[in-house]
Design a protein around this motif. Sequence first.
Motif, PDB file in Angstrom:
ATOM      1  N   HIS A  33       0.870  -1.182   0.000  1.00 11.86           N
ATOM      2  CA  HIS A  33       0.000   0.000   0.000  1.00 11.86           C
ATOM      3  C   HIS A  33       0.907   1.232   0.000  1.00 11.86           C
ATOM      4  CE1 HIS A  33      -3.415   2.437   0.785  1.00 11.86           C
ATOM      5  NE2 HIS A  33      -3.432   2.396   2.099  1.00 11.86           N
ATOM      6  N   VAL A  34       0.718   2.116  -0.983  1.00  5.03           N
ATOM      7  CA  VAL A  34       1.530   3.319  -1.102  1.00  5.03           C
ATOM      8  C   VAL A  34       0.596   4.524  -1.062  1.00  5.03           C
ATOM      9  CG1 VAL A  34       3.184   4.597  -2.502  1.00  5.03           C
ATOM     10  CG2 VAL A  34       3.232   2.091  -2.490  1.00  5.03           C
ATOM     11  N   LEU A  35       0.959   5.519  -0.261  1.00  2.54           N
ATOM     12  CA  LEU A  35       0.153   6.724  -0.109  1.00  2.54           C
ATOM     13  C   LEU A  35       0.992   7.937  -0.503  1.00  2.54           C
ATOM     14  CD1 LEU A  35      -1.107   5.534   3.316  1.00  2.54           C
ATOM     15  CD2 LEU A  35      -2.626   5.893   1.365  1.00  2.54           C
ATOM     16  N   ILE A  36       0.454   8.729  -1.421  1.00  6.57           N
ATOM     17  CA  ILE A  36       1.157   9.906  -1.923  1.00  6.57           C
ATOM     18  C   ILE A  36       0.211  11.098  -1.826  1.00  6.57           C
ATOM     19  CG2 ILE A  36       2.249  10.960  -3.940  1.00  6.57           C
ATOM     20  CD1 ILE A  36       2.922   8.083  -4.867  1.00  6.57           C
ATOM     21  N   LYS A  37       0.711  12.182  -1.259  1.00  9.77           N
ATOM     22  CA  LYS A  37      -0.114  13.390  -1.150  1.00  9.77           C
ATOM     23  C   LYS A  37      -0.286  14.021  -2.530  1.00  9.77           C
ATOM     24  CE  LYS A  37       0.109  18.088   0.494  1.00  9.77           C
ATOM     25  NZ  LYS A  37       0.930  19.097   1.153  1.00  9.77           N
ATOM     26  N   ALA A  38      -1.554  14.274  -2.908  1.00 14.15           N
ATOM     27  CA  ALA A  38      -1.843  14.910  -4.182  1.00 14.15           C
ATOM     28  C   ALA A  38      -2.027  16.411  -4.035  1.00 14.15           C
ATOM     29  CB  ALA A  38      -3.086  14.286  -4.815  1.00 14.15           C
ATOM     30  N   SER A  39      -2.707  16.821  -2.955  1.00 15.73           N
ATOM     31  CA  SER A  39      -2.907  18.248  -2.716  1.00 15.73           C
ATOM     32  C   SER A  39      -3.392  18.445  -1.290  1.00 15.73           C
ATOM     33  CB  SER A  39      -3.941  18.826  -3.704  1.00 15.73           C
ATOM     34  OG  SER A  39      -5.218  18.254  -3.498  1.00 15.73           O
ATOM     35  N   GLY A  40      -3.453  19.718  -0.866  1.00 18.51           N
ATOM     36  CA  GLY A  40      -3.964  20.044   0.458  1.00 18.51           C
ATOM     37  C   GLY A  40      -2.875  20.088   1.514  1.00 18.51           C
ATOM     38  N   ALA A  41      -3.291  19.932   2.756  1.00 18.25           N
ATOM     39  CA  ALA A  41      -2.387  20.066   3.893  1.00 18.25           C
ATOM     40  C   ALA A  41      -1.533  18.819   4.084  1.00 18.25           C
ATOM     41  CB  ALA A  41      -3.203  20.324   5.163  1.00 18.25           C
ATOM     42  N   SER A  57       6.873  15.901  -0.192  1.00 13.34           N
ATOM     43  CA  SER A  57       8.173  15.293  -0.471  1.00 13.34           C
ATOM     44  C   SER A  57       8.344  13.906   0.144  1.00 13.34           C
ATOM     45  CB  SER A  57       9.293  16.202   0.049  1.00 13.34           C
ATOM     46  OG  SER A  57       9.169  16.396   1.447  1.00 13.34           O
ATOM     47  N   GLN A  58       7.337  13.399   0.849  1.00 15.25           N
ATOM     48  CA  GLN A  58       7.473  12.089   1.494  1.00 15.25           C
ATOM     49  C   GLN A  58       6.220  11.245   1.302  1.00 15.25           C
ATOM     50  OE1 GLN A  58       9.617  11.141   5.317  1.00 15.25           O
ATOM     51  NE2 GLN A  58       7.507  11.006   6.104  1.00 15.25           N
ATOM     52  N   GLU A 113      11.505   9.459   0.633  1.00 18.58           N
ATOM     53  CA  GLU A 113      11.506  10.752  -0.047  1.00 18.58           C
ATOM     54  C   GLU A 113      11.084  10.581  -1.500  1.00 18.58           C
ATOM     55  OE1 GLU A 113      14.541  14.468  -1.075  1.00 18.58           O
ATOM     56  OE2 GLU A 113      15.233  12.737   0.091  1.00 18.58           O
ATOM     57  N   VAL A 114      10.109  11.371  -1.914  1.00 10.98           N
ATOM     58  CA  VAL A 114       9.560  11.288  -3.264  1.00 10.98           C
ATOM     59  C   VAL A 114      10.524  11.932  -4.257  1.00 10.98           C
ATOM     60  CG1 VAL A 114       7.662  12.053  -4.738  1.00 10.98           C
ATOM     61  CG2 VAL A 114       7.194  11.268  -2.409  1.00 10.98           C
ATOM     62  N   SER A 115      10.879  11.193  -5.295  1.00  5.99           N
ATOM     63  CA  SER A 115      11.736  11.752  -6.340  1.00  5.99           C
ATOM     64  C   SER A 115      10.904  12.635  -7.270  1.00  5.99           C
ATOM     65  CB  SER A 115      12.371  10.621  -7.152  1.00  5.99           C
ATOM     66  OG  SER A 115      11.368   9.948  -7.901  1.00  5.99           O
ATOM     67  N   PRO A 116      11.552  13.522  -8.047  1.00  7.96           N
ATOM     68  CA  PRO A 116      10.795  14.325  -9.021  1.00  7.96           C
ATOM     69  C   PRO A 116       9.994  13.468  -9.995  1.00  7.96           C
ATOM     70  CG  PRO A 116      12.992  15.226  -8.706  1.00  7.96           C
ATOM     71  CD  PRO A 116      12.974  13.925  -7.969  1.00  7.96           C
TER      72      PRO A 116
END
Length: 219
Positions: A33-41, A57-58, A113-116
């Motif tokens: 399960h992978v969770l990535i912030k798309a927008s917001g706080a 970034s994480q 850490e999320v890469s570009p």
Amino acid sequence: MSTALRIAHGEFGRVALLDMDRSLVRHAHPHCHVLIKASGADTQFAVGERLVPLTDSQAVLINTWEPHAYVHYQDRPRTTILALYIEPAWLKSFRPNWAASGALGFFDRPAGEVSPRIRRLSMDLAATMLDDPGANSTQEQLLSDLMISIIERFTPWRTLSRPAPQFAAQRGQFDWRIRRAINLIQSDPRAVRDVDALAREVGLSRAHFYRLFERSTRM
């Protein structure tokens, strides 16, 4: 309230774009399960016994059957999250040893850490899901590229071995009825209609099933 803005299903598993403004209880999934912030706080998840931030970034990384919960900051705006629930059999089609995503310990840490590149692919996938939900082939190609990037960045993919049986280290401590329930869930998840039916299948009341399940699995 928390809302699923879009959900995509396929051989890959499930991808959801979630608009979150309240906490969710501790739970687990039979997939990595992978969770990535798309927008917001910025926000956070409890993964195992750790509190893990989810930021631009994480990413948050959760292994199969690893207990986790969404912990919402009440004084912050809502967060939109891209949530990936990925089937091991689909990943195996890229590399045979990526079936190890169905085992405990696929991710060796709960965040990375999320890469570009991961950021760009995530945002492209989220945008496509919102703007053109019928573009299934485009979504699956973006998801393929995204998961390859995630695995190459966050797992020791070159040395992964075949998955060990799930819960193998703990099963000796399980009540036999909970072992049976877990076997039913793992063998055919779609056949489990709801918790009441699963409890009846193993000869327990709903309340007793919950108590034994939590005692055995901590979920």
